[in-house]
Design an enzyme around this catalytic site. Sequence first.
Site, PDB file in Angstrom:
ATOM      1  CB  CYS A 127       9.703  11.022  26.527  1.00 45.34           C
ATOM      2  SG  CYS A 127      10.315   9.530  25.731  1.00 45.34           S
ATOM      3  CG  HIS A 267       6.026  12.171  24.296  1.00 48.12           C
ATOM      4  ND1 HIS A 267       6.951  12.103  23.286  1.00 48.12           N
ATOM      5  CD2 HIS A 267       6.166  11.016  25.016  1.00 48.12           C
ATOM      6  CE1 HIS A 267       7.621  10.958  23.371  1.00 48.12           C
ATOM      7  NE2 HIS A 267       7.160  10.284  24.418  1.00 48.12           N
ATOM      8  CG  ASN A 297       8.083   7.498  22.105  1.00 47.82           C
ATOM      9  OD1 ASN A 297       8.734   8.534  21.979  1.00 47.82           O
ATOM     10  ND2 ASN A 297       7.724   7.011  23.284  1.00 47.82           N
TER      11      ASN A 297
HETATM   12  N1  ACO Z   1       2.802  -7.906  19.686  1.00 45.22           N
HETATM   13  C1  ACO Z   1       1.855  -8.813  20.048  1.00 45.22           C
HETATM   14  N2  ACO Z   1       1.500  -9.007  21.325  1.00 45.22           N
HETATM   15  C2  ACO Z   1       2.117  -8.278  22.270  1.00 45.22           C
HETATM   16  C3  ACO Z   1       3.122  -7.326  21.955  1.00 45.22           C
HETATM   17  C4  ACO Z   1       3.451  -7.165  20.590  1.00 45.22           C
HETATM   18  N3  ACO Z   1       4.390  -6.279  20.180  1.00 45.22           N
HETATM   19  N4  ACO Z   1       3.544  -6.745  23.093  1.00 45.22           N
HETATM   20  C5  ACO Z   1       2.862  -7.302  24.083  1.00 45.22           C
HETATM   21  N5  ACO Z   1       1.985  -8.226  23.601  1.00 45.22           N
HETATM   22  C6  ACO Z   1       1.048  -9.071  24.316  1.00 45.22           C
HETATM   23  C7  ACO Z   1       1.411  -9.227  25.764  1.00 45.22           C
HETATM   24  O1  ACO Z   1       2.352 -10.247  25.956  1.00 45.22           O
HETATM   25  C8  ACO Z   1       0.064  -9.547  26.367  1.00 45.22           C
HETATM   26  O2  ACO Z   1      -0.220 -10.897  26.153  1.00 45.22           O
HETATM   27  P1  ACO Z   1      -0.949 -11.764  27.297  1.00 45.22           P
HETATM   28  O3  ACO Z   1      -2.276 -11.106  27.492  1.00 45.22           O
HETATM   29  O4  ACO Z   1      -0.997 -13.112  26.682  1.00 45.22           O
HETATM   30  O5  ACO Z   1      -0.061 -11.642  28.490  1.00 45.22           O
HETATM   31  C9  ACO Z   1      -0.905  -8.725  25.527  1.00 45.22           C
HETATM   32  O6  ACO Z   1      -0.219  -8.434  24.298  1.00 45.22           O
HETATM   33  C10 ACO Z   1      -1.321  -7.431  26.172  1.00 45.22           C
HETATM   34  O7  ACO Z   1      -0.154  -6.792  26.674  1.00 45.22           O
HETATM   35  P2  ACO Z   1      -0.220  -5.416  27.396  1.00 45.22           P
HETATM   36  O8  ACO Z   1       1.143  -5.027  27.848  1.00 45.22           O
HETATM   37  O9  ACO Z   1      -1.323  -5.435  28.422  1.00 45.22           O
HETATM   38  O10 ACO Z   1      -0.674  -4.486  26.192  1.00 45.22           O
HETATM   39  P3  ACO Z   1      -1.111  -2.991  26.240  1.00 45.22           P
HETATM   40  O11 ACO Z   1      -2.431  -2.851  25.662  1.00 45.22           O
HETATM   41  O12 ACO Z   1      -0.839  -2.358  27.581  1.00 45.22           O
HETATM   42  O13 ACO Z   1      -0.088  -2.338  25.212  1.00 45.22           O
HETATM   43  C11 ACO Z   1       1.914  -1.034  25.193  1.00 45.22           C
HETATM   44  C12 ACO Z   1       1.316  -2.399  25.460  1.00 45.22           C
HETATM   45  C13 ACO Z   1       1.676  -0.702  23.752  1.00 45.22           C
HETATM   46  C14 ACO Z   1       3.408  -1.111  25.477  1.00 45.22           C
HETATM   47  C15 ACO Z   1       1.212   0.023  26.092  1.00 45.22           C
HETATM   48  O14 ACO Z   1       1.177  -0.430  27.416  1.00 45.22           O
HETATM   49  C16 ACO Z   1       1.908   1.365  26.063  1.00 45.22           C
HETATM   50  O15 ACO Z   1       1.961   2.009  25.032  1.00 45.22           O
HETATM   51  N6  ACO Z   1       2.423   1.847  27.226  1.00 45.22           N
HETATM   52  C17 ACO Z   1       3.103   3.121  27.283  1.00 45.22           C
HETATM   53  C18 ACO Z   1       4.514   2.975  26.798  1.00 45.22           C
HETATM   54  C19 ACO Z   1       5.167   4.290  26.524  1.00 45.22           C
HETATM   55  O16 ACO Z   1       4.536   5.246  26.154  1.00 45.22           O
HETATM   56  N7  ACO Z   1       6.490   4.351  26.722  1.00 45.22           N
HETATM   57  C20 ACO Z   1       7.277   5.508  26.404  1.00 45.22           C
HETATM   58  C21 ACO Z   1       7.149   6.589  27.414  1.00 45.22           C
HETATM   59  S1  ACO Z   1       8.045   8.009  26.946  1.00 45.22           S
HETATM   60  C22 ACO Z   1       9.709   7.773  27.335  1.00 45.22           C
HETATM   61  O17 ACO Z   1      10.177   8.193  28.361  1.00 45.22           O
HETATM   62  C23 ACO Z   1      10.608   7.066  26.429  1.00 45.22           C
END
Ligand code: ACO
Length: 351
Positions: A127, A267, A297
Site C-alpha cells: 500500500c 493512504h 482501501n
Molecule cells: N463485523 C463484525 N464484527 C467484526 C468484524 C466485522 N467485519 N471484524 C471483526 N469483528 C469483531 C471481532 O471478531 C471482535 O470481536 P470480539 O471482541 O468478540 O473478539 C471485535 O469485532 C473487535 O475486533 P477488532 O479486530 O479489535 O476490531 P478493530 O476495532 O481493531 O477493527 C479493523 C478491525 C477494522 C480491521 C482495524 O483493526 C483496522 O482497520 N486495522 C488496520 C487494517 C488495515 O489498514 N489494513 C491495510 C493496511 S494497507 C496494506 O498494505 C494493504
Amino acid sequence: MKQIWQSDRVHEIKRVNARFLGIGAAIPDKVVTNLDLESMVDTSDEWIRSRTGITERRVVSDDSSTSDLGTEACLAAISSAGIDPEEIDLIIACTSSPDMIFPSTACMIQGKLGIPSCAAFDVMAVCTGFIYALSVADAMIRTDRYRKVLVVGADAFSKLIDWTDRNTCILFGDGAGAAVLEPSDDGGGILNSYLKADGSGWDQLYVPAGGTAMPASADTVQNKMHSVRMRGAEVFKFAVRAIPEACTEVLRGTGHSLDDVDFIIPHQANQRIITSAAKKLRFPIEKMPSNLDRFGNTSTASIPILLDEMWRSGALQSGQLLITVGFGSGLTWGANLIRWNGPKFVGGDIN
Ligand code: ACO
C-alpha cells in the site's frame, strides 16, 4: 552544476524536481455495499461504518485484471497531460495484486497501451507503493534520461480476498490511479521523499501461498492460503505511528513546517487511522481528505485516486504544499512533499 562522470556524454547532477503533468483514475462500475456484505459474512453496516468509515467499495468484473484497471487510469492521465502515449519513456507500476507473478504489471500495461519499447518495471511496496514509485520516478527524472514518466497504482484486491473472512473482506476495494511526471522548470513538484521499511513485520499482512515459499498446491487452495492474512489491530497501531513519523520526517531539512502544508493526502485504509494520525500531528482533519466511504482501501491506488478527485474538483491549486503519506504490508511506510504545480483542470467527470 557539478559534473560527476566523464564519458562520451558528460552527465550532470540535475536539481530538477518531477512535476505532475497529467493525472487520471479508473474505478470499476460494480458497487458492493456494506448491506451486500451483511448477506455474505457475519457483519453489519453499522459495525463497518463505525470501525472503518467505509460504506461501499467497487470491484472489477471476473474477466478484468489489475492491468486492465491500470491501463484505463494511464489513458486518463495521458489524456489530461495532453501528450501522445509514444512520448512516455518510462512506466513505473505499483500493485499489491499483480496480474501474474511475472511479467511485471508495468509491462502488461505497456503492452495494452501499445507504447513500443519504453522502459517498464514494478515497484513493490504494497500500500506504500505509490509513495515509493513517485520517489523513484522523481529520481529517474533527475538523471535527465527520462522526461515523461508514467506512474500507476492499480489494485484488484477483490481477487485476493477470502470473501468469507469478515476481518478482511469488508476493508478492500478495486481501483487505479496514474500520473504523468516530467521535469519541473519552476522549482515546484516533488520536493522531498521519505521511505522506510521494517521487514521484521512482514507477517502482519501477507498472502501466504503462490510464491516460492509456499507454491500453489491443492492444499494451499483448499486452505485458502492464496488470500490476504492480516493482524488488523497490529496494523492499525503501526499505521497510527507511521503516518505522523513520515509527515514529520519528509518536512525535515526542507525549511517547511506542518503549518505550511495545505493538505495531507493519506493512504485510505480506515477513517479512524486518519483521524488518530491527524490528532497526533495536531493537524486539522479538514485538511486530510478522505473518499474511503465510497471506495474502501484500494491499496496502491488510494492516493492517486484521491489526488485525481481533488484535482478534478478544483481543490488542488497551484502553489499549494501537499504531503502524500502511505503505509502498508512489508512493513513499509513513507511520504512525499509536493509543491503542486500540476496541470490546470479544464473539465470532465471522473466515471
Ligand atoms: N463485523 C463484525 N464484527 C467484526 C468484524 C466485522 N467485519 N471484524 C471483526 N469483528 C469483531 C471481532 O471478531 C471482535 O470481536 P470480539 O471482541 O468478540 O473478539 C471485535 O469485532 C473487535 O475486533 P477488532 O479486530 O479489535 O476490531 P478493530 O476495532 O481493531 O477493527 C479493523 C478491525 C477494522 C480491521 C482495524 O483493526 C483496522 O482497520 N486495522 C488496520 C487494517 C488495515 O489498514 N489494513 C491495510 C493496511 S494497507 C496494506 O498494505 C494493504
